[in-house]
Design a protein around this motif. Sequence first.
Motif, PDB file in Angstrom:
ATOM      1  N   ARG C  53     -21.123   6.038  -9.285  1.00 21.12           N
ATOM      2  CA  ARG C  53     -20.050   6.001  -8.480  1.00 21.12           C
ATOM      3  C   ARG C  53     -19.552   4.537  -8.336  1.00 21.12           C
ATOM      4  O   ARG C  53     -18.460   4.290  -8.209  1.00 21.12           O
ATOM      5  CB  ARG C  53     -20.873   6.480  -7.026  1.00 21.12           C
ATOM      6  N   ALA C  56     -17.067   4.172 -11.096  1.00 20.62           N
ATOM      7  CA  ALA C  56     -16.087   4.984 -10.698  1.00 20.62           C
ATOM      8  C   ALA C  56     -14.980   4.378  -9.773  1.00 20.62           C
ATOM      9  O   ALA C  56     -13.589   4.725  -9.548  1.00 20.62           O
ATOM     10  CB  ALA C  56     -16.204   6.454 -10.293  1.00 20.62           C
ATOM     11  N   GLY C  57     -15.788   3.314  -9.079  1.00 23.81           N
ATOM     12  CA  GLY C  57     -14.777   2.638  -8.180  1.00 23.81           C
ATOM     13  C   GLY C  57     -14.940   3.451  -6.701  1.00 23.81           C
ATOM     14  O   GLY C  57     -14.258   2.894  -5.934  1.00 23.81           O
ATOM     15  N   LEU C  58     -16.222   4.222  -6.627  1.00 16.62           N
ATOM     16  CA  LEU C  58     -16.399   4.794  -5.480  1.00 16.62           C
ATOM     17  C   LEU C  58     -17.221   3.898  -4.606  1.00 16.62           C
ATOM     18  O   LEU C  58     -17.522   4.534  -3.311  1.00 16.62           O
ATOM     19  CB  LEU C  58     -16.872   6.131  -5.526  1.00 16.62           C
ATOM     20  N   ARG C  82      -7.726   2.438 -12.782  1.00 16.15           N
ATOM     21  CA  ARG C  82      -8.379   3.883 -12.171  1.00 16.15           C
ATOM     22  C   ARG C  82      -8.034   4.942 -12.766  1.00 16.15           C
ATOM     23  O   ARG C  82      -9.177   5.806 -13.011  1.00 16.15           O
ATOM     24  CB  ARG C  82      -7.473   3.852 -10.672  1.00 16.15           C
ATOM     25  N   VAL C  85     -10.750   5.950 -15.863  1.00 12.85           N
ATOM     26  CA  VAL C  85     -12.219   6.313 -15.618  1.00 12.85           C
ATOM     27  C   VAL C  85     -11.897   7.649 -14.701  1.00 12.85           C
ATOM     28  O   VAL C  85     -11.520   7.495 -13.639  1.00 12.85           O
ATOM     29  CB  VAL C  85     -13.264   5.203 -14.990  1.00 12.85           C
ATOM     30  N   GLN C  86     -12.455   8.814 -15.075  1.00 18.25           N
ATOM     31  CA  GLN C  86     -12.523  10.154 -14.179  1.00 18.25           C
ATOM     32  C   GLN C  86     -14.076  10.355 -14.251  1.00 18.25           C
ATOM     33  O   GLN C  86     -14.991  10.028 -14.970  1.00 18.25           O
ATOM     34  CB  GLN C  86     -11.427  10.954 -14.799  1.00 18.25           C
TER      35      GLN C  86
END
Lengths: 307, 279, 261
Positions: C53, C56-58, C82, C85-86
Amino acid sequence: MTDWAIAVTPPRWRRWLLAETPHSRLQARLSRTYLSWVTFARNPLAMLGLIIVGILVFLALFAPWIAPHNPIAGDLGNRLQPPGESHWLGTDQQGRDIWSRIIFGSRTTLLIIFMVAITAAPVGIAIGATAGYLGGKTEAILMRLTDAFLAFPKLVLALAFAAALGPGIENAVLAIALTSWPPYARIARAETLTVRSTDFVAAARLSGASDLRILIGHIMPMCMPSLIVRVSLDMAGVILIAAGLGFLGLGVAPPQPEWGAMVSEGRTQILEQWWVCTYPGVAIFVVSLGFNLIGDGLRDVLDPREG
Amino acid sequence: MDKDPILEVEKLNIRFNTPVGEVHAVRDVSFTMGREKLAIVGESGSGKSQTGRAILGLTPGKVTAQKLAFHGQSLLGLAEQQWRRIRGKRIAMVMQDPKYSLNPVMTIGDQLLEAARDIKEGAAARQHALGMLAAVRIRDPERVFRAWPHELSGGMGQRAMIAMMLMAEPELLIADEPTSALDVTVRLQVLAILDDLVKTRHMGLIFISHDLNLVRTFCDRALVMYAGQVLEKLTASELTEAKHPYTRGLLACPPEIDHRRSRLPVLQRDPSWMEPVGS
Amino acid sequence: MTQPMIEIEDLSISFGLGKDRVDAVKNVSFTVAPGESYGLVGESGSGKSTILRALAGLNPFWSGHMAITGQKLGAKRPRALRRLVQMVFQDPFGSLHPKHTVDRILSEPLTIHGFDDVETRVRAALDRVGLGPVFRFRYPHQLSGGQRQRVAIARALILEPKVVLLDEPTSALDVSIQAEVLNLLTDLRQQLGLTYVLVSHDLGVVAHMCSRLSIMRTGEVVETASADELSEGRLLHAYSRQLLIASRGYDTAAIAAFGDF
């Protein structure tokens, strides 16, 4: 669940609606609505509520054609007639036909309900969802504001607003709407708190969606079911507050028929001429019940907690 | 394994009414079991969970059967009051997720005592409860007895749940994916506890699972379900010699640690597997 | 040496402050080459998903160094970075918006990033994951778990990322469906030259999908191994060995010998 079903062949329109593979956005949406409707229609009490509200809408739309008498012009020679052949539900102290006044009064009731629903619910959802999604200071400020409104009894607050703004239907709507939104904001916030941490919101953020897009497109739709249920359950309360305002002379201006005001006018003769306040009272009761039944039915359809 | 069966099921059927029509979720399932570890394996939607629930009268669907008997007593058309004498007392059930099965506003101890209310009371019940917690290998039973459900880890919660189900010393335990939510090592430890209980308390265990490897190494016998029917009945340890292409397909699907393949074999579903299994 | 696709150095992630502070990840480092598939294995609470996470930048609460294609990741990420990366989430029931059709789920990311051939791309995306146009206007509740996960994969790929993070992508699926989804992921990686980071508790899945892996426990990497070492049982750490034994099935003797980690 099991993926194979043994079903009898339904008619073509039904097959189109129940299609496993919709071919357009419209079909997908309609088919979803239809399935909700089937679930709703299975609940006899909810259907009873729908019929009651349907009759209310019908009466309001066609009032001039249905009402046998003029609801405003009195006939002083015919004061306080008991229910009978020419006046089904009797006449009031100014000789106006009560049945006609109830029919025209349904317009007022429906108007108030409609106006309150389209003002209070959007305000509530906007405040609640924003607070829940953004959190932090924004949430603290918005929710304390909500709490401040919630701290007053609804009726007292509505009375204060209506008294300050003066009587009249617009002011009554405003007063009721101002006191109705806080619970919606709380519901929307609670829903948002659970939705905000879901994977589908995370996925939306990964796809680069802005906060506003996520709020409006992803979070608010998830708040709608419980909000719709709550609003329809609240309608009964709105009718009662509107009637209460009318009863205290703060609702609709006098010659216009309004159910609460009618009860109020009849209260001095409640023992001798019971019909003057009883029938509008029954109307308030039946319509409130109708909205409550619909709300319960909608809860089963829209808000099933079993996931 | 003694002679008289604990549970006899003959031609069990479960149907559901849905807006899109009737769904026949379980079709003509028959089996008999004694004091053993019987697995019901299958994929989601195979009807394995509904079969387990039907034994306790807990399925929302319409249940019909030629015979559904527990120690010779029919379980069909029991009144709610009669069910209460069986559920949780003579037949107990462990669900997949302890989070939803434990009452969050009662301590573990109170829930254990509640479960055995009709059998033991006072100090004896407390002793029994502590003994049960020890039996499921909880190291500090006193602490767990006083704990609230949210204070326990997943594995601990599941053990407490099993202890609760065993308080009334049931003769049959139905475990629906009891360990799927647990980590591998904890999972095996919980299974070892169940294994022990079957051996020492002479309990019957219905183990509902999708994990063929686990069933092969843990259970005595296995029923393989597909689309509501039992396709095959096997001795669990001989699962690898299964005849039915479905069972064989399922066994081949999962990736193996010591036997790496560039692609995994995919299960080719044959519509004929949906046809009623010939008697 | 070529530029690694993913560099992670001394990554630490913690939640809460003061005495409530929980260190979920402690000083983790690894690099992943372009086109490689890297595994993170561990039990619950090992911090493996937390790393994903953060990547992913979350999750903004991290410290250390992370870079994708050599570009350093900071607190704020430009939209273009952004996109690279998924992620595919574990629970196919929770990762698709229940009130959006497949069509909306797939077209929204394209609209956000200003693609103009949305129509063609949505159709191609469905084709790529083996779903075809009939699924386009369905709602998630009209799909099976495997089909939902395919939609989730299609959504992750629609922005043409370089890195796909897979968080237990098949643990909620039946084994037969798992095989199909894993095969699909293998094919897509080859066709599109993707880099994967796969998080799983299932050693079999990791051995099948990844060339290298880190075994994690309570926020730390206990061992880094190649897939060959894993499948030949050449693991060094006692905890890794115990995990390996536990994945082989029920065995009373082995369970009795389990240590507490």
